[in-house]
Design an enzyme around this catalytic site. Sequence first.
Site, PDB file in Angstrom:
ATOM      1  N   GLY A 218       0.815  -1.210   0.000  1.00  0.00           N
ATOM      2  CA  GLY A 218       0.000   0.000   0.000  1.00  0.00           C
ATOM      3  C   GLY A 218       0.845   1.255   0.000  1.00  0.00           C
ATOM      4  CB  THR A 219       4.006   2.133   1.739  1.00  0.00           C
ATOM      5  OG1 THR A 219       3.464   2.099   3.061  1.00  0.00           O
ATOM      6  CG2 THR A 219       5.052   3.224   1.651  1.00  0.00           C
TER       7      THR A 219
ATOM      8  CB  CYS B 138       3.357   4.630  11.086  1.00  0.00           C
ATOM      9  SG  CYS B 138       2.514   3.575   9.901  1.00  0.00           S
TER      10      CYS B 138
END
Length: 463
Positions: free
Chosen positions: A69-70, A320
């Site tokens: 996804g990043t 994160c």
Amino acid sequence: MPYFDAASAAPLHPVARQALLAALDEGWADPARLYREGRRARLLLDAAREAAAEAVGCRPDELVFTSSGTTAVHAGIAGALSGRRRVGRHLAHSAVEHSSVLHAAAAHEADGGSVTEVPVDRFGAVDPAVYGEALRADTALACLQSANHEVGTEQPVAEVGALCAEAGVPLLVDAAQSLGWGPVPAGWSLLTASAHKWGGPAGVGLLAVRKGVRFAPRGPAGERESGRAPGFENLPAIVAAAASLRAVRAEAAAEAVRLRALVDRVRSVVAERVPDVEVVGDPERRLPHLVTFSCLYVDGETLLHELDRREFSVSSGSSCTSSTLTPSHVLRAMGVLSEGNIRVSLPPGTAGADVDRFLEVLPGVVAEVRERLGAPAAPLSSPRSPAPAASLVVDALGRRCPIPVIELAKVIGEVPVGATVTVLADDEAARLDIPAWCEMRGQEYVGEEPADRGSAYVVRRLG
């Protein structure tokens, strides 16, 4: 052991496991080749793309698979900015975007571009009108997540999308947290998602780019995935991701009702049983499976470990940022309490009995941690002398939150109403938690002043 961290990674869905094992046998060949094994692999890849595109709400030729996804976020932002470089180099995004968006924005700014961060309210949502004001003639791209990964608040995508369309600005929506629960509202031009958030295997992301959006992939050109995701496709994982997305979508409506009821119970019971707690995020416009709360006078890391000892897997703040010494950028943007922060995100199939046991265990764990840290038992102590000090200074330098807040709470009753307490602290979390404490306790946060070390936070006693 109850696993309550689906927002970080959902357990592998049974359909994903079945599809993955089958595709390992049938989809190992190069789908770009014309021989039998290659054609078989191509059929699997095309079927997976069609299934994912149906779930996203786009054409199959608008969607590519990435390695995460990043990667999808970075490729989407870079490609849109590059494709619209003649328009300008301005990027707009909300203050609570995932770190992948913030990192891409920082790289863009370091490369000479300009960035506007749109603020959010105390629930974590943008005001569409304020977002619209951030759009300029040179805005090349706007970014807005569909729902927040830390507090679950859903964003007004349709309203912001309409403003972006009126301004002629493409809108990139990070749908990582919401795509498994349903399609994203209309108005987006680019969309990204990550399979491990809905129960697919890790290492698969989605990037959808609507036809008509100017897009120029950055970096060396590749022959695969329309040149937007270089490298050999992880076909078994892609097949499993698409199959599980279809499966979770079929179950989403019923499971959302069930999990929302469990989350509602967490929201109400935590507020009833745990003193000095702030449940954060929008109480209505939110994801059905996620709830976040912050406990005053508690170290979030310690609370997480104590719950883990009692066999509950939860997250503290954002996955994160939890390994750093700075408070979550999401909680900071919302202006809410960050200390003692716990995120509970329930995976599909969570048993109500596990939630009930969590609610039985939590109050005692919080009380134990508070006692260990020496937190005050009463909200506000009375003056201990007939002539209280006109003002006090608390030296909390070198001590991590919640200690500066605990020391403030211990002495606030020793000054008369109208007098001040100044807290000296060099922990970044104090900048957020001291004002939050003042709001919870009905005291006045005067402001922050420079100090020889750290900062001086001034609080006035109101009562």
